[in-house]
Motif scaffolding. Structure first.
Motif, mmCIF file in Angstrom:
data_model
loop_
_atom_site.group_PDB
_atom_site.id
_atom_site.type_symbol
_atom_site.label_atom_id
_atom_site.label_comp_id
_atom_site.label_asym_id
_atom_site.label_seq_id
_atom_site.Cartn_x
_atom_site.Cartn_y
_atom_site.Cartn_z
ATOM 1 N N VAL A 132 1.000 -1.530 -0.030
ATOM 2 C CA VAL A 132 -0.185 -0.157 -0.016
ATOM 3 C C VAL A 132 0.774 1.086 -0.471
ATOM 4 N N GLY A 133 1.819 1.314 -0.014
ATOM 5 C CA GLY A 133 2.845 2.244 -0.395
ATOM 6 C C GLY A 133 3.931 2.729 0.790
ATOM 7 N N MET A 134 3.177 2.095 1.759
ATOM 8 C CA MET A 134 3.820 2.565 3.145
ATOM 9 C C MET A 134 5.483 2.066 3.279
ATOM 10 N N PRO A 135 6.129 3.530 3.564
ATOM 11 C CA PRO A 135 7.738 4.067 2.886
ATOM 12 C C PRO A 135 8.411 2.350 4.540
ATOM 13 N N LYS A 136 9.313 2.158 3.775
ATOM 14 C CA LYS A 136 9.740 0.771 5.149
ATOM 15 C C LYS A 136 11.501 1.086 5.286
ATOM 16 N N ASP A 137 11.944 2.562 4.673
ATOM 17 C CA ASP A 137 13.069 3.043 4.794
ATOM 18 C C ASP A 137 13.566 3.021 6.820
ATOM 19 N N PRO A 138 14.583 2.540 7.467
ATOM 20 C CA PRO A 138 14.137 3.378 8.849
ATOM 21 C C PRO A 138 14.425 4.667 8.084
ATOM 22 N N ILE A 139 14.271 5.269 10.050
ATOM 23 C CA ILE A 139 14.816 7.200 10.109
ATOM 24 C C ILE A 139 15.747 7.014 11.030
ATOM 25 N N PHE A 140 16.195 8.298 11.747
ATOM 26 C CA PHE A 140 16.861 8.540 12.934
ATOM 27 C C PHE A 140 15.929 9.441 13.905
ATOM 28 N N VAL A 141 16.128 9.899 14.015
ATOM 29 C CA VAL A 141 15.127 10.890 15.047
ATOM 30 C C VAL A 141 16.053 11.482 16.510
ATOM 31 N N LEU A 142 16.006 12.598 16.968
ATOM 32 C CA LEU A 142 16.556 13.141 18.449
ATOM 33 C C LEU A 142 17.718 12.633 19.024
ATOM 34 N N GLU A 143 18.065 12.626 17.527
ATOM 35 C CA GLU A 143 19.720 13.511 17.664
ATOM 36 C C GLU A 143 20.708 13.967 17.675
ATOM 37 N N SER A 144 19.991 14.719 18.144
ATOM 38 C CA SER A 144 20.541 16.707 19.023
ATOM 39 C C SER A 144 20.459 16.017 20.685
ATOM 40 N N PHE A 145 20.009 15.016 21.250
ATOM 41 C CA PHE A 145 19.890 14.574 22.360
ATOM 42 C C PHE A 145 20.958 13.343 22.596
ATOM 43 N N PHE A 146 21.034 12.856 22.121
ATOM 44 C CA PHE A 146 21.397 11.042 21.843
ATOM 45 C C PHE A 146 22.721 11.167 21.060
ATOM 46 N N GLU A 147 23.503 10.440 21.356
ATOM 47 C CA GLU A 147 24.926 10.171 20.423
ATOM 48 C C GLU A 147 24.250 8.808 19.336
ATOM 49 N N GLY A 148 23.924 9.375 18.212
ATOM 50 C CA GLY A 148 23.523 8.335 17.199
ATOM 51 C C GLY A 148 22.068 8.861 16.890
ATOM 52 N N GLY A 149 21.182 9.247 17.621
ATOM 53 C CA GLY A 149 19.617 9.099 17.401
ATOM 54 C C GLY A 149 19.074 7.945 17.898
ATOM 55 N N VAL A 150 17.848 8.201 17.747
ATOM 56 C CA VAL A 150 16.705 7.037 17.932
ATOM 57 C C VAL A 150 16.232 6.284 17.073
ATOM 58 N N LEU A 151 16.485 5.353 16.496
ATOM 59 C CA LEU A 151 15.988 4.501 15.200
ATOM 60 C C LEU A 151 15.150 3.849 14.865
ATOM 61 N N LEU A 152 13.574 4.716 14.215
ATOM 62 C CA LEU A 152 12.339 4.390 13.875
ATOM 63 C C LEU A 152 12.330 3.277 12.790
ATOM 64 N N ASN A 153 11.646 2.800 12.738
ATOM 65 C CA ASN A 153 10.905 2.087 11.051
ATOM 66 C C ASN A 153 9.745 2.814 10.532
ATOM 67 N N LYS A 154 9.919 3.670 9.587
ATOM 68 C CA LYS A 154 8.588 4.264 9.340
ATOM 69 C C LYS A 154 7.694 3.828 9.110
ATOM 70 N N GLU A 155 7.677 1.867 8.506
ATOM 71 C CA GLU A 155 6.032 1.561 8.395
ATOM 72 C C GLU A 155 6.055 1.382 9.772
#
Length: 309
Positions: A132-155
């Motif tokens: 149904v077109g939902m993206p499956k690539d992961p994204i990184f958020v909160l990179e300014s708060f934690f080293e490396g950020g928090v990995l989330l799955n877009k789907e």
């Protein structure tokens, strides 16, 4: 800290999907007093319908647009689930009004095996995919708060947002619409609702249709994540501990129970699993539900049953 937040958010997103499936159990039980063991089979049947219609319709009608195929497949699958809801109420449960609870439970077990077999006959038994077109690539958020950020799955994130939106819409439907109030009246007292002119059979068809719609959305999400296969009905049964935890008659309980179990199983698998050899995520929800049955059998938000003699 970043890894903990990744695990926590993963559990919350999984919990919203469990809550979505649990809503199907709660809706039917509230309106008819039937514990619908067939909800997992309905999720599988709906996912099969969506996957196969999305494959058949472009060939049949001669177009290549994936968006149009998905829209038409969704409409056709929704019509199929409405027909299934009508058939279940008219041919099975409508004939068993005022029967014992165990009779109704056995009827839904029979519906489960029928839907599993009929789905295989009608749509095939291979593993199908839903795109149904939902993206499956992961994204990184909160990179300014934690080293490396928090990995989330877009789907997972999109799926959780869709589930949360549907839960909110259904909650508003129950609280603010005339049909929703009629459903709650039927849930409180069948005979009183019938005495003021609320037609039970129509209400039950509506609630089974809504449960079929919920099963379709859940089937699309889980089918997109895992593929449409017959183990999908077992995944859907993870909602059983959710309704035990939250309460069979509570929509907020289904939401909170789903979040608790989603977070609990992820955290326990990551932090306790290595000490016990792993596999906690498989049985955590059922053990937690068992503990609640021993301590608070009506669940967190369920109504306490008082028998007067």
């Amino acid at each position: 800290m970043g890894f903990f937040l990744e695990t926590l958010t993963g559990g919350l997103m999984a919990g919203m999907l469990y809550a979505l499936i649990a809503l199907g159990f709660v809706l039917i039980y509230k309106a008819s007093g039937v514990f619908n063991f067939a909800q997992g089979a309905m999720v599988l049947f709906a996912a099969l319908a969506m996957a196969r219609f999305a494959e058949w319709l472009p060939k049949l009608l001669g177009f290549e647009s994936r968006l149009l195929a998905n829209l038409l497949a969704f409409v056709c699958a929704l019509a199929v689930m409405a027909a299934v809801a009508w058939a279940i109420e008219r041919l099975v449960l409508g004939k068993l009004v005022n029967q014992e609870g165990i009779t109704l439970l056995m009827a839904t077990l029979g519906i489960t095996y029928f839907l599993d077999g009929f789905g295989q006959t009608l749509f095939g038994s291979d593993i199908y995919k839903i795109d149904v077109g939902m993206p499956k690539d992961p994204i990184f958020v909160l990179e300014s708060f934690f080293e490396g950020g928090v990995l989330l799955n877009k789907e997972d994130l999109y799926a959780a947002l869709i589930a949360a939106a549907l839960v909110a819409v259904l909650s508003l439907f129950f609280q603010k619409t005339g049909t929703g109030r009629a459903l709650r009246a039927v849930a409180d007292d069948h005979q009183a609702a019938q005495s003021i002119g609320i037609p039970l059979s129509r209400i039950w068809i509506i609630v089974w249709s809504v449960a079929g719609f919920v099963a379709l959305v859940a089937g699309i999400i889980w089918g997109s994540k895992l593929g449409v296969q017959f183990s999908l009905s077992l995944v859907a049964l993870k909602a059983l501990p959710v309704v035990i935890l939250g309460g069979l008659t509570s929509v907020p309980g289904a939401i909170l129970g789903g979040l608790i179990i989603g977070v609990g199983e992820k955290l326990s698998e990551v932090y306790i699993g290595p000490l016990l050899g792993g596999g906690i995520e498989i049985w955590f929800a059922y053990v937690l539900a068992l503990l609640f049955l021993l301590v608070r059998p009506q669940g967190l938000f369920g109504e306490k049953i008082i028998d007067r003699v």
